[in-house]
Design an enzyme around this catalytic site. Structure first.
Site, PDB file in Angstrom:
ATOM      1  N   ILE A  67     -86.083 -50.977  59.031  1.00  0.00           N
ATOM      2  CA  ILE A  67     -87.061 -50.253  59.852  1.00  0.00           C
ATOM      3  C   ILE A  67     -88.114 -51.183  60.442  1.00  0.00           C
ATOM      4  O   ILE A  67     -88.765 -50.844  61.438  1.00  0.00           O
ATOM      5  CB  ILE A  67     -87.714 -49.136  58.993  1.00  0.00           C
ATOM      6  CG1 ILE A  67     -88.263 -48.019  59.860  1.00  0.00           C
ATOM      7  CG2 ILE A  67     -88.783 -49.702  58.069  1.00  0.00           C
ATOM      8  CD1 ILE A  67     -88.630 -46.778  59.082  1.00  0.00           C
TER       9      ILE A  67
ATOM     10  N   GLN B   5     -90.103 -58.684  47.081  1.00  0.00           N
ATOM     11  CA  GLN B   5     -89.353 -57.426  46.961  1.00  0.00           C
ATOM     12  C   GLN B   5     -90.326 -56.255  46.986  1.00  0.00           C
ATOM     13  O   GLN B   5     -91.303 -56.220  46.228  1.00  0.00           O
ATOM     14  CB  GLN B   5     -88.523 -57.388  45.666  1.00  0.00           C
ATOM     15  CG  GLN B   5     -87.621 -56.149  45.614  1.00  0.00           C
ATOM     16  CD  GLN B   5     -86.666 -56.132  44.419  1.00  0.00           C
ATOM     17  OE1 GLN B   5     -86.695 -57.009  43.562  1.00  0.00           O
ATOM     18  NE2 GLN B   5     -85.832 -55.104  44.369  1.00  0.00           N
TER      19      GLN B   5
ATOM     20  N   HIS C 137     -80.848 -54.860  47.312  1.00  0.00           N
ATOM     21  CA  HIS C 137     -80.368 -54.884  48.691  1.00  0.00           C
ATOM     22  C   HIS C 137     -80.203 -56.309  49.172  1.00  0.00           C
ATOM     23  O   HIS C 137     -80.942 -57.215  48.775  1.00  0.00           O
ATOM     24  CB  HIS C 137     -81.319 -54.120  49.626  1.00  0.00           C
ATOM     25  CG  HIS C 137     -82.756 -54.508  49.488  1.00  0.00           C
ATOM     26  ND1 HIS C 137     -83.556 -54.046  48.462  1.00  0.00           N
ATOM     27  CD2 HIS C 137     -83.547 -55.318  50.233  1.00  0.00           C
ATOM     28  CE1 HIS C 137     -84.775 -54.553  48.597  1.00  0.00           C
ATOM     29  NE2 HIS C 137     -84.789 -55.343  49.656  1.00  0.00           N
ATOM     30  N   LEU C 138     -79.224 -56.489  50.052  1.00  0.00           N
ATOM     31  CA  LEU C 138     -78.995 -57.761  50.734  1.00  0.00           C
ATOM     32  C   LEU C 138     -79.524 -57.599  52.148  1.00  0.00           C
ATOM     33  O   LEU C 138     -79.150 -56.658  52.853  1.00  0.00           O
ATOM     34  CB  LEU C 138     -77.496 -58.081  50.812  1.00  0.00           C
ATOM     35  CG  LEU C 138     -76.778 -58.673  49.593  1.00  0.00           C
ATOM     36  CD1 LEU C 138     -76.866 -57.753  48.402  1.00  0.00           C
ATOM     37  CD2 LEU C 138     -75.328 -58.964  49.945  1.00  0.00           C
TER      38      LEU C 138
HETATM   39  P1  AMP Z   1     -87.699 -56.173  50.344  1.00  0.00           P
HETATM   40  O1  AMP Z   1     -89.078 -56.535  50.791  1.00  0.00           O
HETATM   41  O2  AMP Z   1     -86.781 -57.354  50.117  1.00  0.00           O
HETATM   42  O3  AMP Z   1     -87.728 -55.250  49.144  1.00  0.00           O
HETATM   43  O4  AMP Z   1     -87.028 -55.395  51.536  1.00  0.00           O
HETATM   44  C1  AMP Z   1     -87.228 -54.046  51.741  1.00  0.00           C
HETATM   45  C2  AMP Z   1     -86.940 -53.783  53.178  1.00  0.00           C
HETATM   46  O5  AMP Z   1     -86.751 -52.394  53.355  1.00  0.00           O
HETATM   47  C3  AMP Z   1     -88.055 -54.205  54.136  1.00  0.00           C
HETATM   48  O6  AMP Z   1     -87.551 -55.172  55.047  1.00  0.00           O
HETATM   49  C4  AMP Z   1     -88.445 -52.898  54.824  1.00  0.00           C
HETATM   50  O7  AMP Z   1     -88.773 -53.069  56.189  1.00  0.00           O
HETATM   51  C5  AMP Z   1     -87.207 -52.053  54.628  1.00  0.00           C
HETATM   52  N1  AMP Z   1     -87.409 -50.614  54.631  1.00  0.00           N
HETATM   53  C6  AMP Z   1     -88.325 -49.910  53.942  1.00  0.00           C
HETATM   54  N2  AMP Z   1     -88.180 -48.591  54.170  1.00  0.00           N
HETATM   55  C7  AMP Z   1     -87.136 -48.463  55.030  1.00  0.00           C
HETATM   56  C8  AMP Z   1     -86.490 -47.365  55.641  1.00  0.00           C
HETATM   57  N3  AMP Z   1     -86.896 -46.104  55.429  1.00  0.00           N
HETATM   58  N4  AMP Z   1     -85.446 -47.605  56.466  1.00  0.00           N
HETATM   59  C9  AMP Z   1     -85.039 -48.870  56.690  1.00  0.00           C
HETATM   60  N5  AMP Z   1     -85.595 -49.954  56.130  1.00  0.00           N
HETATM   61  C10 AMP Z   1     -86.634 -49.765  55.319  1.00  0.00           C
END
Ligand code: AMP
Length: 112
Positions: free
Chosen positions: A30, A92, A98-99
């Site tokens: 997002i 995180q 997640h990748l």
């Molecule tokens: P991390 O910081 O490695 O935990 O990555 C989490 C990722 O999830 C971030 O890049 C966010 O932008 C993404 N994210 C959070 N909420 C959503 C959502 N509803 N849809 C798509 N991506 C999301």
């Protein structure tokens, strides 16, 4: 404990899903950090890579192969970076493994 990614898996909130199979889901981030930025997540709710164990070996391999498949499907299969943030200290923010697939711009090494 379920996260926002659990809600995406259960279709409780929308996402731009680009790939799905029995074990995983891939959707566009997002808040993209590159022209292509897709997240590949297991449907099983593993909070961090550090929480995975030997029983998850096949699933973890599946995620890597799925990431490659998604990169090929999106036309970035020759140049992409995979990132897994494990723990809040390294960035995180969603505690569902997640990748990140990142592509479409130049990346520095070492990563910041
Ligand atoms: P991390 O910081 O490695 O935990 O990555 C989490 C990722 O999830 C971030 O890049 C966010 O932008 C993404 N994210 C959070 N909420 C959503 C959502 N509803 N849809 C798509 N991506 C999301």
């Amino acid at each position: 404990m379920s996260t926002i990614f659990g809600k995406i898996i259960r279709r409780e909130i929308p996402a731009d899903i680009v790939y799905e199979d029995d074990l995983c889901l891939a959707f566009r981030d997002i808040n993209p950090q590159a022209p292509t930025h897709v997240l590949v997540i297991p449907k099983q709710e593993i909070p961090r890579l550090a929480d995975a164990n030997a029983a998850d070996q096949a699933l973890l391999g599946h995620l890597l192969l799925a990431a490659n498949r998604v990169a090929q499907q999106l036309g970035v299969g020759d140049a992409f970076r995979l990132v897994v943030n494990n723990g809040a200290e390294v960035g995180q923010s969603v505690f569902h493994l997640h990748l990140h697939i990142l592509s479409g711009r130049r990346f520095r090494w070492p990563p910041g």
